[in-house]
Design a protein around this motif. Structure first.
Motif, PDB file in Angstrom:
ATOM      1  N   ASP A 162      -3.763   1.878  10.439  1.00  0.00           N
ATOM      2  CA  ASP A 162      -4.982   2.521  10.416  1.00  0.00           C
ATOM      3  C   ASP A 162      -5.475   3.497   9.572  1.00  0.00           C
ATOM      4  OD1 ASP A 162      -7.477   2.673  12.556  1.00  0.00           O
ATOM      5  OD2 ASP A 162      -6.834   4.721  12.260  1.00  0.00           O
ATOM      6  N   VAL A 163      -6.627   3.370   8.672  1.00  0.00           N
ATOM      7  CA  VAL A 163      -7.125   4.393   7.644  1.00  0.00           C
ATOM      8  C   VAL A 163      -7.407   5.558   8.279  1.00  0.00           C
ATOM      9  CG1 VAL A 163      -8.619   4.670   5.869  1.00  0.00           C
ATOM     10  CG2 VAL A 163      -7.526   2.441   6.272  1.00  0.00           C
ATOM     11  N   GLN A 164      -7.970   5.643   9.452  1.00  0.00           N
ATOM     12  CA  GLN A 164      -8.106   7.214   9.936  1.00  0.00           C
ATOM     13  C   GLN A 164      -6.801   7.735  10.207  1.00  0.00           C
ATOM     14  OE1 GLN A 164     -11.137   6.968  13.093  1.00  0.00           O
ATOM     15  NE2 GLN A 164     -10.490   9.392  13.677  1.00  0.00           N
ATOM     16  N   TRP A 165      -5.985   7.165  10.930  1.00  0.00           N
ATOM     17  CA  TRP A 165      -4.840   7.932  11.363  1.00  0.00           C
ATOM     18  C   TRP A 165      -4.065   8.181  10.079  1.00  0.00           C
ATOM     19  CZ3 TRP A 165       0.482   7.484  10.462  1.00  0.00           C
ATOM     20  CH2 TRP A 165       1.565   8.212  11.295  1.00  0.00           C
ATOM     21  N   LEU A 166      -3.783   7.351   9.100  1.00  0.00           N
ATOM     22  CA  LEU A 166      -3.182   7.803   8.046  1.00  0.00           C
ATOM     23  C   LEU A 166      -3.745   8.852   7.379  1.00  0.00           C
ATOM     24  CD1 LEU A 166      -2.511   3.940   6.621  1.00  0.00           C
ATOM     25  CD2 LEU A 166      -0.801   5.548   7.316  1.00  0.00           C
ATOM     26  N   SER A 167      -5.158   8.796   7.200  1.00  0.00           N
ATOM     27  CA  SER A 167      -5.919  10.115   6.537  1.00  0.00           C
ATOM     28  C   SER A 167      -5.522  11.357   7.200  1.00  0.00           C
ATOM     29  CB  SER A 167      -7.435   9.870   6.713  1.00  0.00           C
ATOM     30  OG  SER A 167      -7.770   8.690   5.766  1.00  0.00           O
ATOM     31  N   GLU A 168      -5.349  11.252   8.387  1.00  0.00           N
ATOM     32  CA  GLU A 168      -5.089  12.543   9.315  1.00  0.00           C
ATOM     33  C   GLU A 168      -3.667  12.982   9.255  1.00  0.00           C
ATOM     34  OE1 GLU A 168      -5.836  11.105  13.243  1.00  0.00           O
ATOM     35  OE2 GLU A 168      -8.066  11.233  13.308  1.00  0.00           O
ATOM     36  N   HIS A 169      -2.858  12.084   8.564  1.00  0.00           N
ATOM     37  CA  HIS A 169      -1.325  12.389   8.204  1.00  0.00           C
ATOM     38  C   HIS A 169      -1.229  12.583   6.836  1.00  0.00           C
ATOM     39  CE1 HIS A 169      -1.294  11.512  12.708  1.00  0.00           C
ATOM     40  NE2 HIS A 169      -0.342  12.187  12.522  1.00  0.00           N
ATOM     41  N   GLY A 170      -2.256  12.955   6.004  1.00  0.00           N
ATOM     42  CA  GLY A 170      -2.019  13.174   4.563  1.00  0.00           C
ATOM     43  C   GLY A 170      -2.357  12.101   3.612  1.00  0.00           C
ATOM     44  N   LEU A 171      -2.972  10.991   3.837  1.00  0.00           N
ATOM     45  CA  LEU A 171      -3.195   9.860   2.956  1.00  0.00           C
ATOM     46  C   LEU A 171      -4.611  10.437   2.472  1.00  0.00           C
ATOM     47  CD1 LEU A 171      -2.811   7.167   1.640  1.00  0.00           C
ATOM     48  CD2 LEU A 171      -4.195   6.237   3.452  1.00  0.00           C
ATOM     49  N   PRO A 172      -4.520  10.448   1.034  1.00  0.00           N
ATOM     50  CA  PRO A 172      -5.661  10.485   0.242  1.00  0.00           C
ATOM     51  C   PRO A 172      -6.872   9.496   0.648  1.00  0.00           C
ATOM     52  CG  PRO A 172      -3.922  10.979  -1.202  1.00  0.00           C
ATOM     53  CD  PRO A 172      -3.413  10.246   0.046  1.00  0.00           C
ATOM     54  N   ASN A 173      -8.175   9.634   0.491  1.00  0.00           N
ATOM     55  CA  ASN A 173      -9.098   8.578   0.715  1.00  0.00           C
ATOM     56  C   ASN A 173      -9.358   8.122  -0.647  1.00  0.00           C
ATOM     57  OD1 ASN A 173     -10.864   6.966   1.999  1.00  0.00           O
ATOM     58  ND2 ASN A 173     -12.535   8.355   2.202  1.00  0.00           N
ATOM     59  N   THR A 174      -9.076   6.891  -0.962  1.00  0.00           N
ATOM     60  CA  THR A 174      -9.544   6.071  -2.061  1.00  0.00           C
ATOM     61  C   THR A 174      -9.962   4.798  -1.771  1.00  0.00           C
ATOM     62  OG1 THR A 174      -7.257   5.078  -2.656  1.00  0.00           O
ATOM     63  CG2 THR A 174      -7.475   7.459  -3.306  1.00  0.00           C
ATOM     64  N   PHE A 175     -10.428   4.136  -3.008  1.00  0.00           N
ATOM     65  CA  PHE A 175     -11.004   2.783  -2.592  1.00  0.00           C
ATOM     66  C   PHE A 175      -9.808   1.741  -2.246  1.00  0.00           C
ATOM     67  CE2 PHE A 175      -9.327   2.811  -7.108  1.00  0.00           C
ATOM     68  CZ  PHE A 175      -8.865   1.388  -7.314  1.00  0.00           C
ATOM     69  N   LYS A 176      -8.398   2.188  -2.613  1.00  0.00           N
ATOM     70  CA  LYS A 176      -7.185   1.403  -2.303  1.00  0.00           C
ATOM     71  C   LYS A 176      -7.192   0.969  -0.870  1.00  0.00           C
ATOM     72  CE  LYS A 176      -4.939   2.383  -6.513  1.00  0.00           C
ATOM     73  NZ  LYS A 176      -3.612   2.834  -7.173  1.00  0.00           N
ATOM     74  N   PHE A 202       1.006  -1.328  -0.130  1.00  0.00           N
ATOM     75  CA  PHE A 202      -0.006   0.062  -0.170  1.00  0.00           C
ATOM     76  C   PHE A 202       0.765   1.145  -0.109  1.00  0.00           C
ATOM     77  CE2 PHE A 202      -2.614   3.211   1.815  1.00  0.00           C
ATOM     78  CZ  PHE A 202      -3.887   2.967   1.305  1.00  0.00           C
ATOM     79  N   MET A 203       0.837   1.993  -1.111  1.00  0.00           N
ATOM     80  CA  MET A 203       1.871   2.961  -1.192  1.00  0.00           C
ATOM     81  C   MET A 203       1.513   4.527  -0.389  1.00  0.00           C
ATOM     82  SD  MET A 203       4.264   4.503  -2.702  1.00  0.00           S
ATOM     83  CE  MET A 203       4.923   3.456  -3.943  1.00  0.00           C
ATOM     84  N   LEU A 204       2.257   4.933   0.355  1.00  0.00           N
ATOM     85  CA  LEU A 204       2.307   6.166   1.177  1.00  0.00           C
ATOM     86  C   LEU A 204       2.545   7.209   0.484  1.00  0.00           C
ATOM     87  CD1 LEU A 204       2.881   4.954   4.749  1.00  0.00           C
ATOM     88  CD2 LEU A 204       0.577   4.794   3.526  1.00  0.00           C
ATOM     89  N   PRO A 205       2.194   8.547   0.541  1.00  0.00           N
ATOM     90  CA  PRO A 205       2.747   9.806   0.041  1.00  0.00           C
ATOM     91  C   PRO A 205       3.990   9.965   0.875  1.00  0.00           C
ATOM     92  CG  PRO A 205       0.647  10.193   1.139  1.00  0.00           C
ATOM     93  CD  PRO A 205       0.936   8.930   1.026  1.00  0.00           C
TER      94      PRO A 205
END
Length: 277
Positions: A141-155, A119-122
């Motif tokens: 954790d998707v929520q933590w990653l989203s809070e730290h810059g991860l775009p929300n996608t189906f991946k 799973f590729m991270l920015p």
């Protein structure tokens, strides 16, 4: 079944440190780590020594002099150095989820190799991950990653799928079960039987070519891209050139067309497998 995890690295100690913390907190503990070091400098050596002294991992550091991108060669050296019957290959920029090794162990099967993904991270998210985020699972954790810059996608399904959904997605994915150097595993005897990686090959598909020879040998791939999870830290790829990509594509085409199972430029520098009595 004794397991060795082979991790490739080159002058990326900050990323390698995060990866090693990932292996420190695995649910399955009985494995060795073989670091395939393609000529890194002193900071990487010092980091590995720190983990050897203070950590719980059984680490073997396989190093050779820096001669440019020679990943296939150092992976072959690490393969020989590994004492495991079963070998898991990944990269020094891929942090494994806590069940990574256990998934490979449980799904290992005679006559097969396992094909995982990442799973590729920015870059901002990659930099934000700290030791505690790895140890407590926040880095997955998707929520933590989203809070730290991860775009929300189906991946992000790759990080959240479990049970039936995980098995179903492995079954329906259009991605073929190829040998992916960032997340693949197989029996050492099978890898030796095809003579490991082709050292003629630079960046771009040298892992896939090994898998194609395994398939030609009768070893089938099994898909685990939604089961064995690792997050890939971002980085530049200065070693990627059109020339290396084209050269590797030509070698892979020849391997497929001629159904080659052996490379003369692998672990053993012979045109054909040694004759056994």
């Amino acid at each position: 079944m004794k397991i060795s995890v082979i991790i490739s690295t080159y002058n990326s100690p900050a990323w390698l440190e995060k990866v090693l913390w990932g292996y420190e907190c695995q649910t399955f503990k009985d494995f060795e780590v073989v670091i395939a070091d393609d000529g890194s400098g002193e900071p990487t050596r010092q980091l590995i020594e720190q983990f050897k002294q203070a950590g719980t991992l059984n680490i073997i550091h396989v190093w050779h002099e820096d001669r440019g991108f020679q990943k296939s060669e150092i992976l072959n050296k690490a393969t020989v150095a590994a004492s495991g019957d079963y070998l898991i290959y990944s990269d020094g920029d891929c942090i494994p989820r806590k069940d990574f090794v256990e998934v490979h162990r449980l799904k290992a099967e005679v006559g097969y190799f396992l094909s995982g993904g990442y799973f590729m991270l920015p870059m901002d998210t990659s930099k934000a991950i700290e030791k505690d985020d790895i140890l407590n699972g926040s880095a997955f954790d998707v929520q933590w990653l989203s809070e730290h810059g991860l775009p929300n996608t189906f991946k992000t399904m790759k990080l959240t799928s479990t049970g039936f959904k995980e098995r179903f997605l492995n079954f329906i994915t259009p991605t073929k079960p190829t040998w992916n150097g960032h997340n693949a595993s197989g029996w050492k005897k099978d890898i030796l039987a095809v003579n490991g990686y082709n050292e003629q090959m630079q960046y771009g598909g040298q892992d896939r070519e090994l898998g194609e020879r395994l398939v030609n040998k009768g070893i089938r791939g099994k898909q685990i891209r939604y089961s064995a999870i690792c997050v890939h830290l971002d980085h530049k790829r200065g070693y990627k050139t059109p020339e290396s990509i084209q050269k590797n594509q030509n070698i892979r085409k020849e391997t497929r067309q001629q159904k080659k199972v052996w490379t003369a430029f692998g672990i053993q520098k012979t045109a054909a497998p040694p004759t056994t009595l």
